[in-house]
Design an enzyme around this catalytic site. Structure first.
Site: not given
Ligand code: EZ4
Ligand code: CO
Length: 411
Positions: A37, A122, A147, A159, A219, A245, A292, A321, A325, A411
């Site tokens: 990504n 999510h 989540r 985020y 997260d 996470e 992960r 994960h 992406d 970030w």
């Molecule tokens: O920010 O995949 O747990 N999920 C994450 C994602 C990441 C993205 C980065 O490309 O942390 O949302």
């Molecule tokens: Co994450």
């Protein structure tokens, strides 16, 4: 069975995806996901300029040997670009082997250890009301765990809050992800103190609204120092998280030792790790509860199976994960692993957009909260090359953070 053709296909149906397509002299086609990504074209170059020429004429059955050859012969090891490229080759070869055998890949990995993979979605919202609505929507979609990410008072954009963006003149979710099309990353803001005060109140409210049974995840997205993460883990203990996470930046693995000493909140990490070796200390010292790693960024199916077998000795489970992406190909790859291994934990499942699903046809199913990769031979994903050709690459970046005084923050 000889690899005769290798192509790298870039398409952006809802977001950018890089796919390696191998074809053998026996007519079998294998797909591998090489999507990184925000840095997609670097993997395209690594594959086209350095890997594809080495693959033509090789025996497609020799997955382990090809993996070791690509990993060791380059001399320069690891890193997301290299491992995404090797991962794509590995997946494509497992796909081909499955098709040649007439079996789904999970059968080649030992067969199913369960009926399906528990998935989490999510849920997010700028405030509690929006978050509650999102949790309800996810339960209606069939999710049995979610989540939880929310806005923090005083911060404009952070985020994990599902955003919308304009595609082709219409308002459409950009595959539920924070990457933005454009020539420069979007700037978000961050303040850990506000976050640490606010988050326990969010989980308290969610628990009182939805009860004790719903598994809840969160997260931290690499934004805390070790002692801040320890404090958060402790303050969230009454709300019984399934996991916390990426509570600290991934580079400093010793940080997890400190966090671990202070809290019983389960810890998950590794979405940006590239190799089994990155987990060596965390697993053998039992500093984490969930791995992960993603098939795509971890060198494919072969190393994912290895790290999970290593983790099994310490009762550490998988939590691959699964953002959008990761392409449907990479996602399928980890579903096959998750179905086969004994120490499966949970699978992140964000769901791709409609155009992505039309471009990548998938045998995967999601029923009663459980994912299953399907029983088509191989990975169970077909790429419609004509459809893919309609959506050329578009530059897109992940956002970055600045603190109130202008300092760049993780970030
Ligand atoms: O920010 O995949 O747990 N999920 C994450 C994602 C990441 C993205 C980065 O490309 O942390 O949302
Ligand atoms: Co994450």
């Amino acid at each position: 069975m000889i690899i005769e053709r290798a192509e790298v296909i870039v398409t952006s149906p809802n977001r950018n995806f890089v796919t390696l397509r191998l074809q053998t002299d026996e007519g079998h086609v294998g797909l591998g996901d090489a999507t990184l990504n925000g840095r997609e074209l670097s993997v395209v170059s690594y594959l086209k300029d350095h890997v594809v020429p080495l693959l033509i004429g090789k025996d497609a059955h020799r997955i382990e040997d090809t993996w070791q050859f690509l990993y060791r012969s380059a001399y320069w090891r690891r890193g997301p670009v290299t491992m995404a490229a090797i991962g794509a080759v590995d997946m494509a070869l497992w796909d081909i082997k499955g098709k040649a055998a007439g079996m789904p890949v999970y059968q080649l990995l030992g067969g199913a250890s369960r009926t399906g993979l528990m998935a989490y979605g999510h849920a997010s919202g700028v405030d509690l009301q929006a978050l509650f609505d999102s949790i309800r929507e996810h339960r209606e979609l069939g999710y049995r765990s979610v989540r939880v990410q929310t806005g923090v008072p005083g911060l404009k954009a952070i985020y994990g809050i599902a955003a919308q963006s304009v595609i082709d003149g219409g308002l459409e979710r950009y595959d539920h992800e924070p990457a933005r099309r454009g020539a420069y990353p979007a700037e978000e803001d961050w303040d850990t103190r506000s976050y640490l005060h606010h988050l326990p109140t969010v989980f308290e409210a969610v628990r009182s609204e939805f009860g004790p049974d719903l598994p809840l995840l969160h997260d931290g997205h690499h934004r805390m120092t070790p002692i801040q993460a320890a404090k958060l883990g402790k303050s969230l203990e009454p709300y019984d998280l399934f996991w916390l996470e990426d509570c600290t930046p991934a580079e400093n693995q010793d940080a997890l030792r400190l966090v671990r000493q202070h809290t019983t909140t389960p810890l998950a990490i590794g979405e940006i790790f590239n190799t089994v070796w990155d987990f060596q200390t965390l697993i053998s010292e039992q500093l984490i509860d969930y791995v992960r790693a993603a098939s795509t960024h971890f060198g494919g199916i072969s190393p994912l199976k290895k790290v999970m077998d290593f983790a099994a000795q310490y009762q550490i489970k998988s939590g691959c994960h699964g953002p959008t992406d990761i392409s449907p190909v990479g996602f399928a790859a980890q579903l096959h692993v998750g179905l086969a291994i004994h120490n499966f934990g949970i699978q992140e499942y964000m769901q791709h957009g409609e155009r992505t699903n039309a471009t990548f046809q998938q045998s995967m199913t999601f029923e009663n909260g459980l994912l299953h990769p399907g029983d088509n031979p191989g990975l169970g994903v077909d790429l419609d090359v004509d459809e893919a050709g309609k959506y050329p690459y578009e530059q897109a970046y992940l956002p970055f953070n600045r603190l109130a005084d202008g300092t760049v923050h993780d970030w």
